[in-house]
Design an enzyme around this catalytic site. Structure first.
Site, PDB file in Angstrom:
ATOM      1  N   CYS A 142      34.780  27.501  36.391  1.00  0.00           N
ATOM      2  CA  CYS A 142      34.301  26.914  37.647  1.00  0.00           C
ATOM      3  C   CYS A 142      33.033  26.108  37.408  1.00  0.00           C
ATOM      4  CB  CYS A 142      34.042  28.008  38.662  1.00  0.00           C
ATOM      5  SG  CYS A 142      33.019  29.322  38.006  1.00  0.00           S
TER       6      CYS A 142
ATOM      7  N   GLU B  74      33.514  32.773  45.982  1.00  0.00           N
ATOM      8  CA  GLU B  74      33.074  31.847  44.932  1.00  0.00           C
ATOM      9  C   GLU B  74      34.310  31.054  44.531  1.00  0.00           C
ATOM     10  OE1 GLU B  74      30.127  31.251  44.068  1.00  0.00           O
ATOM     11  OE2 GLU B  74      29.122  32.993  44.925  1.00  0.00           O
TER      12      GLU B  74
HETATM   13  P1  NDP Z   1      43.484  31.663  42.698  1.00  0.00           P
HETATM   14  O1  NDP Z   1      42.719  31.263  43.902  1.00  0.00           O
HETATM   15  O2  NDP Z   1      44.866  31.233  42.578  1.00  0.00           O
HETATM   16  O3  NDP Z   1      43.512  33.257  42.600  1.00  0.00           O
HETATM   17  C1  NDP Z   1      42.355  34.035  42.606  1.00  0.00           C
HETATM   18  C2  NDP Z   1      42.734  35.456  42.973  1.00  0.00           C
HETATM   19  O4  NDP Z   1      43.195  35.484  44.323  1.00  0.00           O
HETATM   20  C3  NDP Z   1      43.876  36.026  42.131  1.00  0.00           C
HETATM   21  O5  NDP Z   1      43.672  37.403  41.938  1.00  0.00           O
HETATM   22  C4  NDP Z   1      45.075  35.769  43.022  1.00  0.00           C
HETATM   23  O6  NDP Z   1      46.188  36.577  42.756  1.00  0.00           O
HETATM   24  C5  NDP Z   1      44.479  36.083  44.369  1.00  0.00           C
HETATM   25  N1  NDP Z   1      45.223  35.538  45.504  1.00  0.00           N
HETATM   26  C6  NDP Z   1      46.088  34.506  45.524  1.00  0.00           C
HETATM   27  N2  NDP Z   1      46.589  34.333  46.774  1.00  0.00           N
HETATM   28  C7  NDP Z   1      46.024  35.291  47.549  1.00  0.00           C
HETATM   29  C8  NDP Z   1      46.140  35.643  48.918  1.00  0.00           C
HETATM   30  N3  NDP Z   1      46.932  34.981  49.746  1.00  0.00           N
HETATM   31  N4  NDP Z   1      45.413  36.689  49.375  1.00  0.00           N
HETATM   32  C9  NDP Z   1      44.597  37.376  48.574  1.00  0.00           C
HETATM   33  N5  NDP Z   1      44.458  37.095  47.243  1.00  0.00           N
HETATM   34  C10 NDP Z   1      45.156  36.058  46.750  1.00  0.00           C
HETATM   35  O7  NDP Z   1      42.582  31.250  41.461  1.00  0.00           O
HETATM   36  P2  NDP Z   1      42.908  31.420  39.916  1.00  0.00           P
HETATM   37  O8  NDP Z   1      43.200  32.844  39.564  1.00  0.00           O
HETATM   38  O9  NDP Z   1      43.918  30.406  39.573  1.00  0.00           O
HETATM   39  O10 NDP Z   1      41.483  31.120  39.260  1.00  0.00           O
HETATM   40  C11 NDP Z   1      41.037  29.874  39.064  1.00  0.00           C
HETATM   41  C12 NDP Z   1      40.091  29.449  40.177  1.00  0.00           C
HETATM   42  O11 NDP Z   1      38.969  30.327  40.250  1.00  0.00           O
HETATM   43  C13 NDP Z   1      39.514  28.083  39.947  1.00  0.00           C
HETATM   44  O12 NDP Z   1      39.676  27.283  41.084  1.00  0.00           O
HETATM   45  C14 NDP Z   1      38.039  28.324  39.655  1.00  0.00           C
HETATM   46  O13 NDP Z   1      37.197  27.307  39.968  1.00  0.00           O
HETATM   47  C15 NDP Z   1      37.770  29.559  40.393  1.00  0.00           C
HETATM   48  N6  NDP Z   1      36.642  30.262  39.816  1.00  0.00           N
HETATM   49  C16 NDP Z   1      35.439  30.231  40.489  1.00  0.00           C
HETATM   50  C17 NDP Z   1      34.328  30.849  39.982  1.00  0.00           C
HETATM   51  C18 NDP Z   1      33.040  30.847  40.763  1.00  0.00           C
HETATM   52  O14 NDP Z   1      32.250  31.761  40.601  1.00  0.00           O
HETATM   53  N7  NDP Z   1      32.791  29.894  41.621  1.00  0.00           N
HETATM   54  C19 NDP Z   1      34.362  31.553  38.693  1.00  0.00           C
HETATM   55  C20 NDP Z   1      35.652  31.539  38.085  1.00  0.00           C
HETATM   56  C21 NDP Z   1      36.746  30.903  38.651  1.00  0.00           C
HETATM   57  P3  NDP Z   1      47.368  36.148  41.727  1.00  0.00           P
HETATM   58  O15 NDP Z   1      46.993  34.846  41.128  1.00  0.00           O
HETATM   59  O16 NDP Z   1      47.408  37.240  40.790  1.00  0.00           O
HETATM   60  O17 NDP Z   1      48.616  36.054  42.502  1.00  0.00           O
END
Ligand code: NDP
Length: 484
Positions: A282, A248
């Protein structure tokens, strides 16, 4: 010696390779806590523990699973004031939103406590004589849950609850920006009667912990919510292991305001959809697609409503918009505002950094006018309290602008015409459509997800979640000769 909140691996609490400070974005002098960062061997141990835990949990009786989930849900709901305050303190959403999120997380657990015992298969006659066919659903095994910071408890809950309900073991890698909410939920889960390894918490960064986790061969499924770029990488890693994956991601949701709209409803929906959670949703309505004849009146009312918002410390009474969650997100918001100006937008209101009694990442809610759908501010997810008005001449143009995006999570229309609402509902190319409602705000018992680059894989939530968190087995049975 500072207390460190540890990871949870194989039924034991374990300090990690390092620690991070969790800082309150409303008050940078307030350290919420120190949280362990998992090492490479912690990841390996969690995967091994989850493999063992999945074996036991998958065979555990449905009633025991239901009881555990129900207890988690009830505790979350009962402690929503306390845990909601903690969530707001570390993430920055106003207290009422934090409390509401924790309560909603509890509802996901109690809902899936009931779903556990509703899971049914199919029975069929074979096309061959004397043979019966039985189609059943079984757990997948080890599920990695990777969640974002903007809904630190609810997003995790809508993944962890169905994963556990359907008999899987979970390894949860929460966003590193919001470890306190993750640790609090883990502490509740740790007190339930789950076998060792059925639930594991690995705090740490995406690159150091998330990446090795999704690359682990023994992980059978990955459920991810986050940004599009990271989601693409998660899908690629999962594909190389042929791991089941569900993503998502972001969106660029449009709220259409037609000439027959009740403008008070339109403004209420634009504020709730575009600026609650500091616009970090999102489902945020970041594109306001407004009919020419009501454009000026709508903008005037919306500017007044945004001016009346009280921006401040998330836990202060009366605050309706908290700070941006992080310095990096605030800097990104400011870059998008500069870009929008360069592209020819006007800033009708807001977009300024604000100072408050405490030092935090405060900015005023911004409204852009004079924007077109080709501008980057309307193509890319900003993830901040910034919405842009796109003026249109008729309904067809409004629908076309709504669908002209690489994303497709939600879309909304404000209209008093049933015919238009019906047409929009059928033709918006999004996973969720809202009529006379904000684009943000969904229920917990029905599917949630998007189209195009907003989602990938089976839907989340409601009974549709069984598609991802179970695997189907088809059994053929020939009853033996009764005389033998
Ligand atoms: P990110 O994509 O930066 O991170 C999401 C998660 O993935 C975090 O736990 C992050 O860890 C982890 N992550 C980062 N890099 C990697 C990798 N290489 N491998 C595995 N995991 C990884 O998103 P944000 O946390 O900044 O959240 C905001 C985003 O989430 C927005 O784009 C938003 O639209 C989306 N979102 C979508 C929703 C939906 O249902 N469609 C609902 C809510 C949010 P860490 O950051 O701790 O390093």
């Amino acid at each position: 010696m500072t207390d460190v909140f540890p990871n949870y691996i194989g039924g034991s609490w374990r300090t990690g390779a390092a620690t991070i400070e969790d800082i309150n974005p409303s008050d940078l002098s307030d350290v919420v806590g120190h949280y362990a960062q998992a090492s490479g061997s912690d990841v390996a141990d969690a995967v091994a523990a989850a493999e063992a835990g999945a074996e036991v949990w998958g065979r555990t009786g449905l009633e025991q699973r239901a009881t555990a989930l129900d207890a988690i849900g009830r505790e979350l709901m009962g402690r929503s004031a306390e845990l909601g305050e903690l969530l707001s303190r570390e993430e920055g959403k106003p207290r009422a939103e934090g409390v509401g999120e924790v309560y909603r997380a509890g509802q996901f657990f109690t809902y899936y406590a009931a779903e556990v015992i509703r899971l049914q298969g199919d029975k069929a006659e074979s096309v061959r004589p004397e043979i019966e066919v039985d189609v059943s659903r079984e757990p997948i095994g080890v599920v990695a849950v990777i969640s974002p910071w903007n809904f630190p408890t609810a997003t995790a809950a809508w993944k962890i609850a169905p994963a556990l309900a359907f008999g899987n073991a979970v390894i949860w890698k929460p966003a590193n920006l919001t470890p306190a909410s993750a640790w609090a939920l883990t502490e509740i889960i740790s007190r339930q009667n789950l076998p060792a390894g059925a639930f594991n918490l690995l705090m740490g960064s995406g690159s150091a912990v998330g990446q090795p986790l999704i690359e682990a061969r023994s992980v059978n499924a990955v459920s991810f919510t986050g940004s599009l770029d990271v989601g693409r990488g998660v899908a690629a890693a999962a594909a190389s292991n042929l791991t089941k994956v569900q993503l998502e991601m972001g969106s660029k949701n449009a709220l259409v305001v037609m000439e027959d709209a009740d403008l008070d409803v339109a403004v209420t929906c634009a504020v709730a959809g575009g600026y609650s959670g500091t616009g970090q949703k999102c489902t945020a309505s970041s594109r306001l697609v407004v009919h020419r004849t009501v454009h000026d009146a709508f903008v005037e009312k919306l500017v007044a409503a945004l001016g009346a918002m009280k921006v401040g410390h998330a836990l202060e009474d009366g605050v309706t918009m908290g700070p941006v969650a992080s310095e990096a997100q605030l800097a990104s918001n400011m870059r998008y505002l500069d870009l929008a100006k360069q592209e020819g937008c006007e800033i009708a209101c807001g977009g300024e950094r604000l100072e408050r009694v405490t030092e935090g990442y405060f900015m005023s809610p911004a409204l852009l006018t004079g924007s077109s759908n080709t501008m980057r501010v309307n193509r890319e997810e900003v993830f901040g309290p910034i919405a842009a008005v796109i003026e249109v001449g008729d309904y067809e143009e409004a629908l076309s602008v709504t669908n002209d995006t690489e994303f497709g999570l939600t879309a909304g229309i404000i209209t008093s015409s049933l015919a238009r609402a019906t047409h929009f509902r059928r033709n918006a190319r999004t996973g969720c459509v809202m009529v006379n409602l904000p684009t943000a705000g969904t229920d917990y018992h029905v599917p949630f997800g998007g189209r195009k680059n907003s989602s990938y894989g089976p839907r989340e939530q409601g009974r549709y979640a069984a598609e991802f968190y179970t695997q189907v087995k088809t059994a053929y049975i020939r009853a033996g000769n009764p005389e033998i």
